[in-house]
Design a protein around this motif. Structure first.
Motif, PDB file in Angstrom:
ATOM      1  N   PHE A  92       0.731  -1.285   0.097  1.00  0.00           N
ATOM      2  CA  PHE A  92       0.138  -0.056   0.087  1.00  0.00           C
ATOM      3  C   PHE A  92       0.846   1.444   0.116  1.00  0.00           C
ATOM      4  CE2 PHE A  92      -3.447  -2.543   2.230  1.00  0.00           C
ATOM      5  CZ  PHE A  92      -4.127  -2.829   0.909  1.00  0.00           C
ATOM      6  N   VAL A  93       1.994   1.126   0.723  1.00  0.00           N
ATOM      7  CA  VAL A  93       2.797   2.486   0.778  1.00  0.00           C
ATOM      8  C   VAL A  93       3.548   2.663  -0.484  1.00  0.00           C
ATOM      9  CG1 VAL A  93       4.909   3.471   1.781  1.00  0.00           C
ATOM     10  CG2 VAL A  93       3.391   2.252   3.285  1.00  0.00           C
ATOM     11  N   ASP A  94       3.905   1.379  -1.205  1.00  0.00           N
ATOM     12  CA  ASP A  94       4.476   1.611  -2.444  1.00  0.00           C
ATOM     13  C   ASP A  94       3.661   2.031  -3.588  1.00  0.00           C
ATOM     14  OD1 ASP A  94       7.043   1.035  -1.662  1.00  0.00           O
ATOM     15  OD2 ASP A  94       6.912  -1.195  -2.260  1.00  0.00           O
ATOM     16  N   ALA A  95       2.102   1.741  -3.380  1.00  0.00           N
ATOM     17  CA  ALA A  95       1.228   2.262  -4.369  1.00  0.00           C
ATOM     18  C   ALA A  95       0.992   3.842  -4.321  1.00  0.00           C
ATOM     19  CB  ALA A  95       0.137   1.505  -3.953  1.00  0.00           C
ATOM     20  N   LEU A  96       1.146   4.244  -2.926  1.00  0.00           N
ATOM     21  CA  LEU A  96       1.243   5.617  -2.779  1.00  0.00           C
ATOM     22  C   LEU A  96       2.353   6.408  -3.759  1.00  0.00           C
ATOM     23  CD1 LEU A  96       0.052   6.020   0.968  1.00  0.00           C
ATOM     24  CD2 LEU A  96      -1.383   6.394  -1.364  1.00  0.00           C
ATOM     25  N   ALA A  97       3.850   5.584  -3.317  1.00  0.00           N
ATOM     26  CA  ALA A  97       4.757   6.371  -4.239  1.00  0.00           C
ATOM     27  C   ALA A  97       4.792   6.152  -5.555  1.00  0.00           C
ATOM     28  CB  ALA A  97       5.930   5.460  -3.819  1.00  0.00           C
ATOM     29  N   ILE A  98       4.038   5.147  -6.271  1.00  0.00           N
ATOM     30  CA  ILE A  98       3.741   5.215  -7.645  1.00  0.00           C
ATOM     31  C   ILE A  98       2.783   6.195  -8.106  1.00  0.00           C
ATOM     32  CG2 ILE A  98       2.603   3.567  -9.264  1.00  0.00           C
ATOM     33  CD1 ILE A  98       4.110   1.134  -8.098  1.00  0.00           C
ATOM     34  N   ILE A  99       1.905   6.211  -7.043  1.00  0.00           N
ATOM     35  CA  ILE A  99       0.788   7.399  -7.640  1.00  0.00           C
ATOM     36  C   ILE A  99       1.580   8.891  -7.389  1.00  0.00           C
ATOM     37  CG2 ILE A  99      -1.158   8.955  -6.539  1.00  0.00           C
ATOM     38  CD1 ILE A  99      -2.203   6.194  -5.444  1.00  0.00           C
ATOM     39  N   GLY A 100       2.407   9.044  -6.658  1.00  0.00           N
ATOM     40  CA  GLY A 100       3.190  10.341  -6.661  1.00  0.00           C
ATOM     41  C   GLY A 100       4.214  10.490  -7.837  1.00  0.00           C
ATOM     42  N   LEU A 101       4.688   9.281  -8.557  1.00  0.00           N
ATOM     43  CA  LEU A 101       5.297   9.248  -9.748  1.00  0.00           C
ATOM     44  C   LEU A 101       4.555   9.621 -10.798  1.00  0.00           C
ATOM     45  CD1 LEU A 101       7.982   8.882 -11.242  1.00  0.00           C
ATOM     46  CD2 LEU A 101       7.209   6.357 -11.414  1.00  0.00           C
TER      47      LEU A 101
END
Length: 71
Positions: free
Chosen positions: A52-61
């Motif tokens: 879930f945290v990595d998904a937020l980083a991908i959304i930021g990208l």
């Protein structure tokens, strides 16, 4: 100006995702230290939280790329 917006957007998202991953790992290690018998459940929940945290980083990208290439 677009490069600055891109850099700030992605660096803030990546930095906060790294902090979040560290907190998830810390919580998992503390939980495993308190209850070593539940390591399987702790590991499963830790991997789920990290995704879930990595998904937020991908959304930021994605947001940073939209800022950079869409005018």
């Amino acid at each position: 100006m677009d490069s600055l917006a891109f850099g700030l957007t992605y660096s803030i998202a990546a930095g906060l995702a790294a902090v979040g991953l560290g907190l998830v790992g810390l919580g998992a290690l503390l939980s495993a230290g308190r209850n070593p018998d539940a390591i399987g459940k702790i590991r499963t929940l830790m991997i789920l939280a990290m995704s879930f945290v990595d998904a937020l980083a991908i959304i930021g990208l994605v947001v940073a790329l939209i800022i950079k290439f869409v005018k």
